[in-house]
Design an enzyme around this catalytic site. Sequence first.
Site, PDB file in Angstrom:
ATOM      1  N   CYS A 160       0.839  -1.207   0.000  1.00  0.00           N
ATOM      2  CA  CYS A 160       0.000   0.000   0.000  1.00  0.00           C
ATOM      3  C   CYS A 160       0.874   1.257   0.000  1.00  0.00           C
ATOM      4  O   CYS A 160       1.654   1.467   0.929  1.00  0.00           O
ATOM      5  CB  CYS A 160      -0.928  -0.081   1.216  1.00  0.00           C
ATOM      6  N   CYS A 195       0.516   3.651   2.920  1.00  0.00           N
ATOM      7  CA  CYS A 195       1.067   3.028   4.134  1.00  0.00           C
ATOM      8  C   CYS A 195       2.572   3.293   4.221  1.00  0.00           C
ATOM      9  O   CYS A 195       3.106   3.589   5.290  1.00  0.00           O
ATOM     10  CB  CYS A 195       0.823   1.518   4.143  1.00  0.00           C
TER      11      CYS A 195
END
Length: 134
Positions: free
Chosen positions: A52, A55
């Site tokens: 991600c 992230c």
Amino acid sequence: GEVTDVTESVLLEEMGWLESDVQNGVATKPAAADGNELPHSPILLDIYTTWCGPCKMVAPQLEAAAAELGPSCRIMKIDSDKYQRLASVLRIGGLPTLVYFDGGNVSKEVKRVEGALMKDGILDLVNECGRMAS
């Protein structure tokens, strides 16, 4: 302060959660009537995945926030791909999700934020939740 990448079993222990409750899909069981004592510092949990993009952007921001917060808040992160059961119990939708838990013997969720926060946003979240929990 530092960011600790934790396993599900470490997280359950830190939270004071029972394995049996998690198996039943319950994130927190009612604490014994021990007043409003918060014996541990609160936990800010970052739920992330390795693939991600946002992230990855949050990771250094968490490190910077952890350095500033010191021992007043424990910052942990857990990979939702590795620990899907826990992500499910915590009802994680978007990634990353930051969840603030009080420091009780059985930690309870105070607030969550989905999406990438910068260091100042993370500090604001922790300070706001600290005021809510006290």
